[in-house]
Design an enzyme around this catalytic site. Structure first.
Site, short mmCIF file in Angstrom:
data_model
loop_
_atom_site.label_atom_id
_atom_site.label_comp_id
_atom_site.label_asym_id
_atom_site.label_seq_id
_atom_site.Cartn_x
_atom_site.Cartn_y
_atom_site.Cartn_z
CE LYS A 128 42.90 2.73 16.05
NZ LYS A 128 43.72 1.75 15.30
CE LYS A 140 47.03 3.14 9.02
NZ LYS A 140 47.23 2.65 10.37
CG ASP A 180 49.12 -0.19 9.44
OD1 ASP A 180 48.53 -0.11 10.51
OD2 ASP A 180 48.67 -0.85 8.49
CB THR A 223 49.90 -2.21 18.68
OG1 THR A 223 50.43 -0.96 18.23
CG2 THR A 223 48.49 -2.37 18.17
CG ASN A 254 54.83 -4.30 15.88
OD1 ASN A 254 53.93 -3.55 16.21
ND2 ASN A 254 55.96 -4.38 16.55
P1 NDP Z 1 52.88 -6.57 10.20
O1 NDP Z 1 53.16 -6.27 8.79
O2 NDP Z 1 53.99 -6.49 11.19
O3 NDP Z 1 52.22 -8.01 10.36
C1 NDP Z 1 51.04 -8.40 9.72
C2 NDP Z 1 50.91 -9.90 9.93
O4 NDP Z 1 49.63 -10.34 9.51
C3 NDP Z 1 51.92 -10.69 9.14
O5 NDP Z 1 52.28 -11.81 9.90
C4 NDP Z 1 51.12 -11.09 7.90
O6 NDP Z 1 51.61 -12.22 7.23
C5 NDP Z 1 49.83 -11.40 8.55
N1 NDP Z 1 48.68 -11.44 7.65
C6 NDP Z 1 48.32 -10.58 6.67
N2 NDP Z 1 47.16 -10.94 6.11
C7 NDP Z 1 46.78 -12.06 6.78
C8 NDP Z 1 45.67 -12.90 6.70
N3 NDP Z 1 44.69 -12.69 5.82
N4 NDP Z 1 45.59 -13.94 7.58
C9 NDP Z 1 46.57 -14.18 8.45
N5 NDP Z 1 47.66 -13.42 8.57
C10 NDP Z 1 47.75 -12.38 7.74
O7 NDP Z 1 51.69 -5.58 10.61
P2 NDP Z 1 51.25 -5.11 12.05
O8 NDP Z 1 51.42 -6.20 13.02
O9 NDP Z 1 51.88 -3.80 12.32
O10 NDP Z 1 49.70 -4.81 11.81
C11 NDP Z 1 48.70 -5.81 11.95
C12 NDP Z 1 47.35 -5.16 12.12
O11 NDP Z 1 47.36 -4.29 13.28
C13 NDP Z 1 46.90 -4.25 10.96
O12 NDP Z 1 45.50 -4.32 10.87
C14 NDP Z 1 47.31 -2.86 11.44
O13 NDP Z 1 46.56 -1.84 10.80
C15 NDP Z 1 46.96 -2.98 12.91
N6 NDP Z 1 47.61 -2.01 13.78
C16 NDP Z 1 48.98 -1.92 13.84
C17 NDP Z 1 49.58 -1.02 14.70
C18 NDP Z 1 51.04 -0.99 14.89
O14 NDP Z 1 51.49 -0.29 15.82
N7 NDP Z 1 51.84 -1.69 14.12
C19 NDP Z 1 48.76 -0.05 15.47
C20 NDP Z 1 47.33 -0.30 15.40
C21 NDP Z 1 46.80 -1.21 14.55
P3 NDP Z 1 52.53 -12.10 5.91
O15 NDP Z 1 53.91 -11.97 6.45
O16 NDP Z 1 52.26 -13.35 5.18
O17 NDP Z 1 52.07 -10.88 5.16
#
Ligand code: NDP
Length: 459
Positions: A128, A140, A180, A223, A254
């Site tokens: 990436k 990571k 993350d 992202t 996020n």
């Molecule tokens: P957050 O912690 O901000 O949000 C994660 C979200 O996903 C929460 O709403 C969480 O709910 C939900 N969630 C977790 N497991 C499940 C599931 N099985 N089904 C439905 N919802 C679920 O994390 P991010 O938004 O930062 O990250 C999300 C993804 O993006 C990850 O895979 C991360 O590695 C990837 N990513 C993030 C980046 C970033 O800049 N933040 C960069 C590149 C990739 P709950 O509150 O219930 O836990």
């Protein structure tokens, strides 16, 4: 002519056998690490034509070297909870590859964190980061700590303990972590404060910082926006667009929130999002301000959305979100959230495009299902590279001691995502897999790192 073709196909077969052998060694050396195996398999399968054309990657043992992290650090994180109990978590930092720059990649705090998860994420991060065109290597980290339900004091004490150990291994020119899952601006602030106290004021040591102390405008949005920019390019190439499309976005963290925001700005109707308990479906289109208030300000569950929006439906079982018919699906929650069954449902409900905002949200079988059915597919290591791209822009601003405007950062992000799309598309075409962005992204990301490794010798 026939002999040449026969020799060529025998050579391809021997390369396939070689790749299978390396993969078997990876599995034997790293038992019980299914997510890591999955990430390696996807990359290896894409690389066979590259290895056929470039035998130096085999003679220089690039695959054998690239799957082995340069360094894996695992450490104890003791802290004291509000009741005075001593608690212990396990922390990790995997410094995977510094071939093209300092290790760069987020920290994840979630109870599911283990060596397999961190290694799969770190491995993906190498390619990436290479795709972004910026000089950043792959890494990571994280811990099996659950910030959910913890007080700010508990989170602060945990972050301080975590950083006391992590600080020995990171630095602005060696390893620059970011956020993350479970690590947002609050956690980054606590981690940064502890690092600064121990090592002095080095703004460049973490990205995703608050705007008042070295953070970059548009990092929070990067992202989610980046994923939508990437998908927009893919749609455009196929005479489609977000305008007037129905979109489903999983998660409500996020990445999800800013993917929803940008998709809506481009004229899409986003009808569903989720958290790990369940999903909401609002046929009229989600009220994003309400989602933001619930998740970013009140820190409540997504189920509470229906209190003020009686027309919306809440269903338990987060994976049920893939039963909602849509034109474009953006999985933005977590790994392996779309399995083959969900992929088949999406296809039979008429989905036209998938854009992976989360890391590896589709299983290998799900990806196969999308590709076999000619669904446009934007793989995570390309589509969600916007976050790390803007992190690298944050590092650049910190080094230059200046700030760019939101518009400046956003336009650089947009240009980077377009170029990642074009490079992935071009690599797929060059290696006889036109339209297959999984193959294209893996190849484009790999070649730069492999060449850098060869030029730097066996280290
Ligand atoms: P957050 O912690 O901000 O949000 C994660 C979200 O996903 C929460 O709403 C969480 O709910 C939900 N969630 C977790 N497991 C499940 C599931 N099985 N089904 C439905 N919802 C679920 O994390 P991010 O938004 O930062 O990250 C999300 C993804 O993006 C990850 O895979 C991360 O590695 C990837 N990513 C993030 C980046 C970033 O800049 N933040 C960069 C590149 C990739 P709950 O509150 O219930 O836990």
């Amino acid at each position: 002519m026939i002999t040449v073709e026969k020799n060529q196909s025998m050579y391809t077969e021997s390369v396939q056998n070689y790749v299978s052998q390396v993969f078997e060694t990876v599995k034997n050396r790293n038992p019980n690490e299914s997510e890591f195996h999955q990430a390696v398999k996807e990359v290896f399968d894409s690389l066979i034509p590259v290895l056929v054309k470039n035998p130096q990657y085999i003679s220089q043992a690039i695959l054998e070297r690239i799957v082995e992290p340069e360094r894996v650090i695992s450490f104890r994180v003791p802290w004291v909870d509000n009741q005075g109990n001593v608690r212990v978590n396990r922390g990790f930092r995997v410094q995977y590859s510094s071939a093209i720059g300092p290790y760069k990649g987020g920290l994840r705090f979630h109870p599911s964190v283990n060596a397999s998860i961190i290694k799969f994420l770190g491995f993906e991060q190498i390619f990436k980061n290479s795709l972004t065109g910026q000089p950043i290597g792959g890494g990571k980290g994280g811990a099996d700590f659950d910030p959910k339900g913890k007080s700010d004091g508990e989170i602060m004490r945990f972050c301080q303990s975590f950083m006391i150990e992590l600080s020995k291994y990171i630095g602005p020119d060696t390893d620059v972590p970011a956020g993350d899952i479970g690590v947002g601006s609050k956690e980054i602030g606590f981690l940064f404060g502890q690092y600064k106290k121990m090592r002095g004021s080095l703004a460049g040591v973490l990205t995703g910082k608050g705007l008042g102390y070295g953070g970059s405008l548009a990092r929070k949005e990067a992202t989610g926006y980046g994923t939508v920019y990437f998908v927009e390019e893919m749609l455009k190439d196929n005479n489609l667009s977000f305008e007037g499309s129905t979109v489903v976005v999983s998660g409500s963290g996020n990445v999800s929130i800013y993917a929803i925001e940008k998709a809506m700005k481009l004229g899409a109707k986003v009808v569903a999002c989720s958290d790990s308990n369940g999903y909401i479906y609002d046929k009229n289109g989600l009220n994003l301000e309400a989602v933001k208030r619930i998740k970013e300000v009140e820190k409540k569950r997504i189920s509470t959305y229906v209190t003020d929006h009686p027309e919306a439906i809440y269903s338990e079982n987060c994976n049920g979100i893939w039963t909602v018919p849509c034109d474009i699906a953006l999985p933005c929650a977590t790994q392996n959230e779309i399995d083959q069954k969900s992929a088949e449902l999406l296809v039979s409900n008429g989905v036209k495009a998938i854009g992976e905002g989360a890391n590896m949200p589709s299983t290998l079988e799900a990806v196969e299902t999308f590709l076999e059915n000619n669904i446009l597919f934007a793989p995570s290591k390309a589509a969600n590279a916007g976050g790390v791209s803007v992190s690298a822009l944050e590092m650049a601003q910190n080094s230059a001691r200046l700030y760019w405007t939101f518009e400046e950062v956003d336009s650089k992000l947009h240009a980077i995502m377009k170029s990642i799309y074009q490079n992935s598309k071009k690599a797929a075409q060059e290696y006889n897999a036109p339209g297959n962005l999984v193959v294209g992204a893996n190849i484009a990301g790999f070649i730069k790192v492999a060449d850098a490794m060869i030029e730097q010798g066996v280290i």
